[in-house]
Design a protein around this motif. Sequence first.
Motif, PDB file in Angstrom:
ATOM      1  N   MET A 214      12.726  64.733  50.324  1.00  0.00           N
ATOM      2  CA  MET A 214      13.499  64.975  51.534  1.00  0.00           C
ATOM      3  C   MET A 214      13.850  66.460  51.663  1.00  0.00           C
ATOM      4  O   MET A 214      13.492  67.257  50.820  1.00  0.00           O
ATOM      5  N   ALA A 215      14.605  66.772  52.674  1.00  0.00           N
ATOM      6  CA  ALA A 215      14.884  68.168  53.002  1.00  0.00           C
ATOM      7  C   ALA A 215      16.190  68.666  52.393  1.00  0.00           C
ATOM      8  O   ALA A 215      17.096  67.904  52.101  1.00  0.00           O
ATOM      9  N   SER A 216      16.246  69.980  52.250  1.00  0.00           N
ATOM     10  CA  SER A 216      17.464  70.673  51.851  1.00  0.00           C
ATOM     11  C   SER A 216      18.081  71.230  53.137  1.00  0.00           C
ATOM     12  O   SER A 216      17.408  71.945  53.885  1.00  0.00           O
ATOM     13  N   ILE A 217      19.343  70.874  53.407  1.00  0.00           N
ATOM     14  CA  ILE A 217      19.975  71.207  54.682  1.00  0.00           C
ATOM     15  C   ILE A 217      21.301  71.922  54.460  1.00  0.00           C
ATOM     16  O   ILE A 217      22.127  71.480  53.670  1.00  0.00           O
ATOM     17  N   LEU A 218      21.487  73.017  55.192  1.00  0.00           N
ATOM     18  CA  LEU A 218      22.757  73.746  55.202  1.00  0.00           C
ATOM     19  C   LEU A 218      23.528  73.298  56.436  1.00  0.00           C
ATOM     20  O   LEU A 218      23.051  73.451  57.562  1.00  0.00           O
ATOM     21  N   ALA A 219      24.700  72.708  56.240  1.00  0.00           N
ATOM     22  CA  ALA A 219      25.556  72.251  57.338  1.00  0.00           C
ATOM     23  C   ALA A 219      26.771  73.160  57.432  1.00  0.00           C
ATOM     24  O   ALA A 219      27.499  73.327  56.450  1.00  0.00           O
ATOM     25  N   VAL A 220      26.982  73.750  58.610  1.00  0.00           N
ATOM     26  CA  VAL A 220      28.033  74.742  58.813  1.00  0.00           C
ATOM     27  C   VAL A 220      29.011  74.264  59.884  1.00  0.00           C
ATOM     28  O   VAL A 220      28.614  74.033  61.023  1.00  0.00           O
ATOM     29  N   ASP A 221      30.269  74.095  59.508  1.00  0.00           N
ATOM     30  CA  ASP A 221      31.301  73.683  60.471  1.00  0.00           C
ATOM     31  C   ASP A 221      32.654  74.044  59.886  1.00  0.00           C
ATOM     32  O   ASP A 221      32.872  73.874  58.691  1.00  0.00           O
ATOM     33  N   ASP A 222      33.567  74.539  60.723  1.00  0.00           N
ATOM     34  CA  ASP A 222      34.887  74.923  60.219  1.00  0.00           C
ATOM     35  C   ASP A 222      35.807  73.715  60.040  1.00  0.00           C
ATOM     36  O   ASP A 222      36.851  73.828  59.422  1.00  0.00           O
ATOM     37  N   SER A 223      35.405  72.555  60.515  1.00  0.00           N
ATOM     38  CA  SER A 223      36.206  71.340  60.350  1.00  0.00           C
ATOM     39  C   SER A 223      35.791  70.607  59.074  1.00  0.00           C
ATOM     40  O   SER A 223      34.648  70.138  58.981  1.00  0.00           O
TER      41      SER A 223
ATOM     42  N   LEU B  45      31.467  64.349  57.364  1.00  0.00           N
ATOM     43  CA  LEU B  45      30.749  63.338  58.139  1.00  0.00           C
ATOM     44  C   LEU B  45      29.259  63.671  58.222  1.00  0.00           C
ATOM     45  O   LEU B  45      28.401  62.802  58.011  1.00  0.00           O
ATOM     46  N   VAL B  46      28.954  64.919  58.505  1.00  0.00           N
ATOM     47  CA  VAL B  46      27.553  65.347  58.571  1.00  0.00           C
ATOM     48  C   VAL B  46      26.898  65.199  57.197  1.00  0.00           C
ATOM     49  O   VAL B  46      25.795  64.665  57.076  1.00  0.00           O
ATOM     50  N   ALA B  47      27.582  65.658  56.158  1.00  0.00           N
ATOM     51  CA  ALA B  47      27.035  65.570  54.802  1.00  0.00           C
ATOM     52  C   ALA B  47      26.768  64.123  54.412  1.00  0.00           C
ATOM     53  O   ALA B  47      25.699  63.808  53.857  1.00  0.00           O
ATOM     54  N   MET B  48      27.698  63.233  54.704  1.00  0.00           N
ATOM     55  CA  MET B  48      27.534  61.830  54.363  1.00  0.00           C
ATOM     56  C   MET B  48      26.319  61.237  55.094  1.00  0.00           C
ATOM     57  O   MET B  48      25.506  60.528  54.492  1.00  0.00           O
ATOM     58  N   THR B  49      26.188  61.538  56.371  1.00  0.00           N
ATOM     59  CA  THR B  49      25.062  61.044  57.164  1.00  0.00           C
ATOM     60  C   THR B  49      23.737  61.525  56.578  1.00  0.00           C
ATOM     61  O   THR B  49      22.795  60.737  56.416  1.00  0.00           O
ATOM     62  N   LEU B  50      23.672  62.802  56.250  1.00  0.00           N
ATOM     63  CA  LEU B  50      22.429  63.380  55.741  1.00  0.00           C
ATOM     64  C   LEU B  50      22.104  62.893  54.330  1.00  0.00           C
ATOM     65  O   LEU B  50      20.947  62.607  54.016  1.00  0.00           O
ATOM     66  N   ARG B  51      23.125  62.798  53.483  1.00  0.00           N
ATOM     67  CA  ARG B  51      22.888  62.344  52.104  1.00  0.00           C
ATOM     68  C   ARG B  51      22.449  60.886  52.066  1.00  0.00           C
ATOM     69  O   ARG B  51      21.597  60.520  51.254  1.00  0.00           O
ATOM     70  N   ARG B  52      23.009  60.066  52.949  1.00  0.00           N
ATOM     71  CA  ARG B  52      22.583  58.658  53.015  1.00  0.00           C
ATOM     72  C   ARG B  52      21.102  58.536  53.353  1.00  0.00           C
ATOM     73  O   ARG B  52      20.454  57.580  52.974  1.00  0.00           O
ATOM     74  N   ALA B  53      20.598  59.516  54.101  1.00  0.00           N
ATOM     75  CA  ALA B  53      19.186  59.523  54.486  1.00  0.00           C
ATOM     76  C   ALA B  53      18.322  60.186  53.412  1.00  0.00           C
ATOM     77  O   ALA B  53      17.120  60.334  53.588  1.00  0.00           O
ATOM     78  N   GLY B  54      18.958  60.601  52.294  1.00  0.00           N
ATOM     79  CA  GLY B  54      18.205  61.152  51.169  1.00  0.00           C
ATOM     80  C   GLY B  54      18.069  62.659  51.142  1.00  0.00           C
ATOM     81  O   GLY B  54      17.345  63.196  50.305  1.00  0.00           O
ATOM     82  N   HIS B  55      18.748  63.359  52.028  1.00  0.00           N
ATOM     83  CA  HIS B  55      18.643  64.822  52.065  1.00  0.00           C
ATOM     84  C   HIS B  55      19.620  65.467  51.086  1.00  0.00           C
ATOM     85  O   HIS B  55      20.667  64.909  50.782  1.00  0.00           O
TER      86      HIS B  55
ATOM     87  N   LEU C 278      19.435  61.898  62.844  1.00  0.00           N
ATOM     88  CA  LEU C 278      18.346  61.786  61.871  1.00  0.00           C
ATOM     89  C   LEU C 278      16.977  61.809  62.543  1.00  0.00           C
ATOM     90  O   LEU C 278      16.021  62.378  62.006  1.00  0.00           O
ATOM     91  N   LYS C 279      16.878  61.242  63.739  1.00  0.00           N
ATOM     92  CA  LYS C 279      15.606  61.294  64.481  1.00  0.00           C
ATOM     93  C   LYS C 279      15.266  62.727  64.870  1.00  0.00           C
ATOM     94  O   LYS C 279      14.108  63.143  64.781  1.00  0.00           O
ATOM     95  N   VAL C 280      16.272  63.484  65.308  1.00  0.00           N
ATOM     96  CA  VAL C 280      16.047  64.885  65.661  1.00  0.00           C
ATOM     97  C   VAL C 280      15.615  65.663  64.417  1.00  0.00           C
ATOM     98  O   VAL C 280      14.678  66.469  64.470  1.00  0.00           O
ATOM     99  N   LEU C 281      16.274  65.396  63.283  1.00  0.00           N
ATOM    100  CA  LEU C 281      15.891  66.072  62.038  1.00  0.00           C
ATOM    101  C   LEU C 281      14.434  65.788  61.704  1.00  0.00           C
ATOM    102  O   LEU C 281      13.686  66.707  61.367  1.00  0.00           O
TER     103      LEU C 281
END
Length: 124
Positions: A1-10, A16-26, A112-115
Amino acid sequence: MASILAVDDSPSMRQLVAMTLRRAGHDVVLAEDGLDAIRVASDQDVDLVITDVHMPQMDGIRLIRELRGMPSYRFTPILVLTTESAGDMKMAGKEAGATGWIVKPFNADALLKVLDRVLEPARG
C-alpha cells in the motif's frame, strides 16, 4: 500500500483521516500544519499528500507550492481535504499544483476511491 502524509491543524481530523487510511492498509505520517509537513517531507518521501487549506503558519496552498518546488515531490499526488468549496480557492489549489479537491465532511469510501484513482498511475 501507499505511504501518505496527512496535514491538518485539527487533531480530531488528523486522527479521522489516519484511521480511515490505516484501515485501508496505508502507512500514514501526520503533520499539524504546512511548516510541519515540509519538515516531514524533507525527511522522507511519501506516495501521496493530503492537506487542509486553512492552517496556521503555512496554509495548504502555500504548502502545495513548496512541495512542488522540491524535486522528490514534483509529481507526487496532492489532495486537498477542506471545508473550503469556493471556486476561486479551488482554482488557486489547482494553479499551485493540487491533484484533487475533496470537501469535508468526507465519506471514507469516496476518499479511498479517489486515493486509488490518483495512486494508480504512480504504481503503473
